[in-house]
Design an enzyme around this catalytic site. Structure first.
Site, PDB file in Angstrom:
ATOM      1  N   HIS A 120      44.515  46.580  39.458  1.00 22.37           N
ATOM      2  CA  HIS A 120      45.239  45.332  39.221  1.00 22.37           C
ATOM      3  C   HIS A 120      46.751  45.472  39.224  1.00 22.37           C
ATOM      4  O   HIS A 120      47.466  44.481  39.216  1.00 22.37           O
ATOM      5  CB  HIS A 120      44.801  44.700  37.892  1.00 22.37           C
ATOM      6  CG  HIS A 120      45.375  45.389  36.694  1.00 22.37           C
ATOM      7  ND1 HIS A 120      44.826  46.521  36.172  1.00 22.37           N
ATOM      8  CD2 HIS A 120      46.487  45.121  35.959  1.00 22.37           C
ATOM      9  CE1 HIS A 120      45.562  46.922  35.143  1.00 22.37           C
ATOM     10  NE2 HIS A 120      46.575  46.104  34.996  1.00 22.37           N
TER      11      HIS A 120
HETATM   12  C1  UD1 Z   1      49.473  42.227  32.585  1.00 18.72           C
HETATM   13  C2  UD1 Z   1      50.454  43.311  32.118  1.00 18.72           C
HETATM   14  C3  UD1 Z   1      49.868  44.684  32.425  1.00 18.72           C
HETATM   15  C4  UD1 Z   1      48.473  44.832  31.843  1.00 18.72           C
HETATM   16  C5  UD1 Z   1      47.610  43.682  32.353  1.00 18.72           C
HETATM   17  C6  UD1 Z   1      46.210  43.751  31.791  1.00 18.72           C
HETATM   18  C7  UD1 Z   1      52.803  42.631  32.301  1.00 18.72           C
HETATM   19  C8  UD1 Z   1      54.085  42.835  33.036  1.00 18.72           C
HETATM   20  N1  UD1 Z   1      51.727  43.213  32.834  1.00 18.72           N
HETATM   21  O1  UD1 Z   1      49.360  42.314  34.000  1.00 18.72           O
HETATM   22  O2  UD1 Z   1      50.706  45.659  31.835  1.00 18.72           O
HETATM   23  O3  UD1 Z   1      47.929  46.062  32.253  1.00 18.72           O
HETATM   24  O4  UD1 Z   1      48.227  42.443  31.954  1.00 18.72           O
HETATM   25  O5  UD1 Z   1      45.341  42.913  32.498  1.00 18.72           O
HETATM   26  O6  UD1 Z   1      52.799  41.980  31.264  1.00 18.72           O
HETATM   27  N2  UD1 Z   1      45.870  35.484  36.140  1.00 18.72           N
HETATM   28  C9  UD1 Z   1      44.826  34.604  36.079  1.00 18.72           C
HETATM   29  N3  UD1 Z   1      44.234  34.372  34.876  1.00 18.72           N
HETATM   30  C10 UD1 Z   1      44.635  34.964  33.737  1.00 18.72           C
HETATM   31  C11 UD1 Z   1      45.725  35.865  33.797  1.00 18.72           C
HETATM   32  C12 UD1 Z   1      46.332  36.114  34.994  1.00 18.72           C
HETATM   33  O7  UD1 Z   1      44.406  34.050  37.083  1.00 18.72           O
HETATM   34  O8  UD1 Z   1      44.036  34.710  32.682  1.00 18.72           O
HETATM   35  C13 UD1 Z   1      46.492  35.793  37.448  1.00 18.72           C
HETATM   36  C14 UD1 Z   1      47.660  34.923  37.810  1.00 18.72           C
HETATM   37  O9  UD1 Z   1      47.628  34.738  39.185  1.00 18.72           O
HETATM   38  C15 UD1 Z   1      48.851  35.794  37.466  1.00 18.72           C
HETATM   39  C16 UD1 Z   1      48.325  37.177  37.772  1.00 18.72           C
HETATM   40  O10 UD1 Z   1      46.944  37.127  37.420  1.00 18.72           O
HETATM   41  O11 UD1 Z   1      49.990  35.457  38.182  1.00 18.72           O
HETATM   42  C17 UD1 Z   1      49.018  38.261  36.993  1.00 18.72           C
HETATM   43  O12 UD1 Z   1      48.947  37.990  35.590  1.00 18.72           O
HETATM   44  P1  UD1 Z   1      50.116  38.532  34.619  1.00 18.72           P
HETATM   45  O13 UD1 Z   1      49.819  38.120  33.241  1.00 18.72           O
HETATM   46  O14 UD1 Z   1      51.452  38.168  35.183  1.00 18.72           O
HETATM   47  O15 UD1 Z   1      50.036  40.099  34.742  1.00 18.72           O
HETATM   48  P2  UD1 Z   1      48.792  41.090  34.859  1.00 18.72           P
HETATM   49  O16 UD1 Z   1      48.717  41.549  36.260  1.00 18.72           O
HETATM   50  O17 UD1 Z   1      47.554  40.537  34.237  1.00 18.72           O
END
Ligand code: UD1
Length: 355
Positions: free
Chosen positions: A202
């Site tokens: 991820h």
């Molecule tokens: C975040 C953390 C990472 C951690 C990970 C665990 C930061 C910078 N990164 O990364 O350190 O390892 O969480 O999972 O804080 N999305 C959904 N549904 C959700 C959440 C996210 O669809 O419930 C999608 C969205 O498109 C979003 C993307 O995932 O833009 C990334 O989510 P984000 O919270 O920005 O970071 P993670 O990659 O989850």
């Protein structure tokens, strides 16, 4: 005493569970969820399965660019921190939710404790590396999971405000493992217990370039036994955008698992292939070999003890590395004894700070 925990992303809910249990009946514990993760499988199931009560506040910030997400969290957190005026603000790990809470609290002169302090990848391209360094330096109390983390903190002049407590992920893993004892894992059709690998991918470094993501999926596809790929929403949306089919060769894509199902799946697997920090450790604690697709790891003990191998660019070699012989058994416990959360509660209750 009032302790306010700020969480927002999946690994933080796991870390919150043992801390919430250790604080129950000993302090007033307020839980604020930033809403960074919001899908049911990325958030709610962790509260339900790990027996954490619902958050007192959900800021519902959701996804966004780093600045937009972190800034929105700070704007929403400030009045909540003022309203609750806690004796401690407890922040976890290294996500944008961690940084937002630390920066907001330090400006309000509220005491901050950082759980999982002192981890360093020394890779400045990782957003998490900035989040953890900035949070450690804002914190009044750095709660370190390992001896190596303590060395990093001392090296940055933070030794006096740091305490080695152990890793709360060990606490929760041991509890869930014992609860699961003997239960078979729930597996996709055609996959047999003991005959598969578990994979998660991820991180931005692996998902955001179509060439790299395609090479990783090709490497997983060429493994001989099935690879159960737990698809994070970020992976799903980027693979779709790049036209990369996840379901090919050995790869069996499935939705993310709840924590107990994940632990059960790892426990009965041949190995783990991941870029997650937590999963590297969970594999080690369950004594399952791990292959980590990253240039470095914050959990160097897993590599030093032979249970984790890093793969950076040579993704064509992934199948051979994954299917390596089992490492030598070890009884080392670099991640503590499963009682870290009790130490955290004892420390917070014993040392109220007044800024
Ligand atoms: C975040 C953390 C990472 C951690 C990970 C665990 C930061 C910078 N990164 O990364 O350190 O390892 O969480 O999972 O804080 N999305 C959904 N549904 C959700 C959440 C996210 O669809 O419930 C999608 C969205 O498109 C979003 C993307 O995932 O833009 C990334 O989510 P984000 O919270 O920005 O970071 P993670 O990659 O989850």
């Amino acid at each position: 005493m009032r302790i306010l925990s700020v969480v927002g992303a999946r690994p933080q809910f796991v870390k919150l569970a043992p801390v919430a249990h250790a604080l129950a009946a000993r302090a007033e514990h307020v839980i604020v969820h930033t809403g960074q993760h919001y899908d049911e499988l990325m958030s709610d199931v962790f509260f339900t399965d790990l027996g954490i009560r619902a958050p007192d506040v959900n800021l519902a910030i959701g996804s966004g660019s780093h600045g937009a997400q972190t800034g929105a969290m700070m704007i929403a957190l400030e009045p909540e921190l003022e309203r609750f005026a806690p004796d401690w603000v407890l922040v976890y790990g290294d996500t944008n939710s961690t940084l937002a809470a630390a920066v907001t609290a330090v400006k309000l002169r509220l005491p901050i404790a950082h759980l999982e302090a002192g981890l360093r990848s020394f890779n400045r391209r990782m957003p998490e590396e900035h989040n953890r360094i900035l949070t450690d330096h804002a914190a009044d109390l750095c709660l370190a999971p390992t001896a190596v983390a303590m060395e990093h903190l001392a090296g940055e002049g933070l030794g006096e405000r740091s305490v080695l407590v152990g890793d709360v992920m060990t606490d929760v893993l041991f509890t869930v493992r014992d609860r699961l004892a003997g239960e078979p894992p729930i597996l996709p059709a055609g996959v047999d217990a003991g005959g598969y690998y578990v994979s998660t991918i991820h991180r931005a470094e692996n998902t955001d370039s179509p060439e790299r993501l395609a090479a990783i999926i090709a490497g997983l596809a060429a493994i001989e036994q099935p690879v159960i790929l737990l698809v994070h929403p970020r992976l799903a949306s980027l693979a779709k955008r790049f036209g990369i089919e996840l379901s090919r060769g050995a790869v069996v894509p499935v939705d993310p698992l709840s924590y107990p199902h994940l632990i059960s799946a790892v426990q009965h697997s041949l190995g783990v292939i991941t870029d997650s920090g937590g999963l590297q450790k969970e594999a080690f604690l369950l004594r399952v070999p791990c292959t980590t697709i990253r240039t470095e790891t914050e959990w160097g003990e897993t590599v030093a003890l032979g249970w984790n191998v890093l793969v950076t660019d040579d993704l064509a070699a992934l199948p051979a590395i994954v299917q390596r012989p089992l490492p030598v058994a070890t009884s080392e416990q670099p991640y503590g004894d499963g009682r870290a959360a009790i130490r955290v509660a004892d420390l917070l209750l014993a040392s109220p700070m007044h800024n």
